[in-house]
Design a protein around this motif. Structure first.
Motif, short mmCIF file in Angstrom:
data_model
loop_
_atom_site.label_atom_id
_atom_site.label_comp_id
_atom_site.label_asym_id
_atom_site.label_seq_id
_atom_site.Cartn_x
_atom_site.Cartn_y
_atom_site.Cartn_z
N TYR A 37 0.91 -1.21 -0.04
CA TYR A 37 -0.02 0.17 -0.03
C TYR A 37 0.84 1.22 0.22
CZ TYR A 37 -4.19 -2.70 1.26
OH TYR A 37 -5.32 -3.45 1.32
N ARG A 38 0.25 2.34 -0.19
CA ARG A 38 0.86 3.56 -0.33
C ARG A 38 -0.13 4.67 0.36
NH1 ARG A 38 2.38 4.91 -6.59
NH2 ARG A 38 0.47 5.64 -7.20
N GLN A 39 0.84 5.70 1.01
CA GLN A 39 -0.18 6.89 1.51
C GLN A 39 0.63 8.11 1.28
OE1 GLN A 39 -1.25 6.27 5.73
NE2 GLN A 39 -2.96 7.94 5.46
N ALA A 40 0.10 8.74 0.49
CA ALA A 40 0.77 10.09 0.10
C ALA A 40 0.37 11.21 1.05
CB ALA A 40 0.23 10.75 -1.28
N PRO A 41 0.92 12.14 1.39
CA PRO A 41 0.62 13.20 2.46
C PRO A 41 -0.94 13.80 2.14
CG PRO A 41 2.70 13.83 1.65
CD PRO A 41 2.35 12.59 0.78
N GLY A 42 -1.70 13.54 3.12
CA GLY A 42 -3.26 14.36 3.22
C GLY A 42 -3.97 13.36 2.27
N VAL A 46 -3.81 3.53 0.12
CA VAL A 46 -4.52 2.64 -1.14
C VAL A 46 -3.31 1.65 -1.69
CG1 VAL A 46 -5.67 4.86 -1.81
CG2 VAL A 46 -3.23 4.28 -2.74
N LEU A 47 -4.07 0.59 -1.98
CA LEU A 47 -3.46 -0.43 -2.67
C LEU A 47 -2.76 -0.32 -3.78
CD1 LEU A 47 -3.22 -3.91 -2.09
CD2 LEU A 47 -5.06 -4.05 -3.65
N VAL A 48 -1.51 -0.73 -3.91
CA VAL A 48 -0.74 -0.81 -4.86
C VAL A 48 -0.47 -1.91 -5.76
CG1 VAL A 48 1.77 -0.01 -6.00
CG2 VAL A 48 0.60 1.28 -4.03
N ALA A 49 -0.27 -3.14 -5.19
CA ALA A 49 0.06 -4.23 -5.54
C ALA A 49 -0.08 -5.35 -4.68
CB ALA A 49 1.30 -4.56 -6.25
N ARG A 50 -0.53 -6.79 -5.27
CA ARG A 50 -0.81 -7.87 -4.22
C ARG A 50 -0.21 -9.06 -4.84
NH1 ARG A 50 -6.77 -8.26 -2.50
NH2 ARG A 50 -5.94 -6.92 -0.62
N ILE A 51 0.27 -10.01 -4.09
CA ILE A 51 0.50 -11.06 -4.36
C ILE A 51 -0.14 -12.21 -3.37
CG2 ILE A 51 2.87 -11.30 -3.17
CD1 ILE A 51 3.88 -13.00 -5.62
N LYS A 86 7.67 8.29 -10.88
CA LYS A 86 7.00 9.65 -11.15
C LYS A 86 6.82 10.25 -9.87
CE LYS A 86 4.17 7.83 -14.95
NZ LYS A 86 2.76 7.61 -15.37
N PRO A 87 6.64 11.86 -9.84
CA PRO A 87 6.69 12.49 -8.80
C PRO A 87 5.29 12.19 -7.87
CG PRO A 87 7.08 13.96 -10.49
CD PRO A 87 7.18 12.78 -10.98
N GLU A 88 4.10 11.71 -8.76
CA GLU A 88 3.11 11.41 -8.06
C GLU A 88 3.31 9.99 -7.20
OE1 GLU A 88 3.67 12.33 -11.14
OE2 GLU A 88 2.13 11.22 -12.56
N ASP A 89 4.26 9.19 -7.54
CA ASP A 89 4.53 8.23 -6.70
C ASP A 89 5.21 8.35 -5.37
OD1 ASP A 89 5.73 6.51 -9.71
OD2 ASP A 89 3.96 6.11 -8.77
N THR A 90 5.36 9.55 -5.18
CA THR A 90 5.73 10.00 -3.57
C THR A 90 4.82 9.61 -2.68
OG1 THR A 90 7.26 11.83 -4.55
CG2 THR A 90 6.83 11.70 -2.22
N ALA A 91 5.15 8.64 -1.45
CA ALA A 91 4.56 8.47 -0.69
C ALA A 91 5.37 7.48 0.32
CB ALA A 91 3.32 7.54 -1.12
N VAL A 92 4.70 7.10 1.43
CA VAL A 92 5.12 6.18 2.40
C VAL A 92 4.66 4.87 1.87
CG1 VAL A 92 5.37 5.36 4.77
CG2 VAL A 92 5.41 7.83 4.14
N TYR A 93 5.20 3.86 1.81
CA TYR A 93 4.92 2.66 1.33
C TYR A 93 4.88 1.47 2.44
CZ TYR A 93 5.04 4.08 -3.58
OH TYR A 93 4.79 4.67 -4.66
N PHE A 94 3.74 0.96 2.51
CA PHE A 94 3.50 0.04 3.62
C PHE A 94 3.31 -1.78 3.02
CE2 PHE A 94 2.94 3.08 7.03
CZ PHE A 94 2.57 3.96 6.29
N THR A 109 7.99 2.65 4.54
CA THR A 109 9.07 3.25 3.98
C THR A 109 9.01 4.32 2.98
OG1 THR A 109 11.30 2.82 2.96
CG2 THR A 109 9.38 1.52 2.26
N GLN A 110 9.61 5.56 3.35
CA GLN A 110 9.50 6.80 2.49
C GLN A 110 10.10 6.60 1.20
OE1 GLN A 110 7.61 9.69 3.26
NE2 GLN A 110 7.87 9.92 1.07
N VAL A 111 9.43 6.98 0.10
CA VAL A 111 9.67 6.94 -1.26
C VAL A 111 9.44 8.47 -1.77
CG1 VAL A 111 9.36 6.34 -3.68
CG2 VAL A 111 9.40 4.58 -1.71
N THR A 112 10.47 9.19 -2.01
CA THR A 112 10.44 10.58 -2.50
C THR A 112 10.82 10.48 -3.95
OG1 THR A 112 10.59 11.16 -0.35
CG2 THR A 112 10.76 12.83 -2.12
N VAL A 113 10.20 10.94 -4.94
CA VAL A 113 10.45 10.97 -6.35
C VAL A 113 10.68 12.59 -6.65
CG1 VAL A 113 10.01 10.38 -8.86
CG2 VAL A 113 9.38 8.99 -6.92
#
Length: 115
Positions: A37-42, A46-51, A86-94, A109-113
């Motif tokens: 999952y990932r969560q952007a500021p504010g 949301v779910l990104v991928a699943r296995i 992309k910059p819009e991928d910036t988020a904390v990934y869980f 874990t923080q990802v910043t693009v």
């Protein structure tokens, strides 16, 4: 209960790549599925991928063709390979997993693009 520990985040320029890792304290095949999952500021998480335990994978539309979820059973680790960031991928990934009916989350874990 299962403990999940993420790693691999960081700062990357647009178009770059990162690989996130999620190490589980139990065999990943005993979890119904493991998700990223990932969560952007504010914004909501949301779910990104699943296995799934059977190896079926799902990627949300916004990352299809750029991100790939995979696993290494011997290392009890699930990966998220992220390309063409992309910059819009910036988020904390869980990392998230369900074991014996209970939800478990990693610390994120923080990802910043950014250039």
């Amino acid at each position: 209960q299962v403990q999940l520990v993420e790693s691999g985040g960081g700062l990357v320029q647009p178009g770059g790549s990162l690989r996130l890792s999620c190490e589980a304290s139990r065999s990943i095949f005993r979890l119904a599925n493991i998700d990223w999952y990932r969560q952007a500021p504010g914004k909501e998480r949301v779910l990104v991928a699943r296995i799934t335990s059977g190896g079926y994978t799902h990627h949300t539309d916004s990352v299809k063709g750029r991100f790939t979820i995979s696993r290494d059973g011997a290392k009890n680790t699930v990966y998220l390979q992220m390309n063409s960031l992309k910059p819009e991928d910036t988020a904390v990934y869980f990392c998230h997993g369900v074991y014996a009916g209970s939800d478990s989350w990693g610390q994120g874990t923080q990802v910043t693009v950014s250039s």
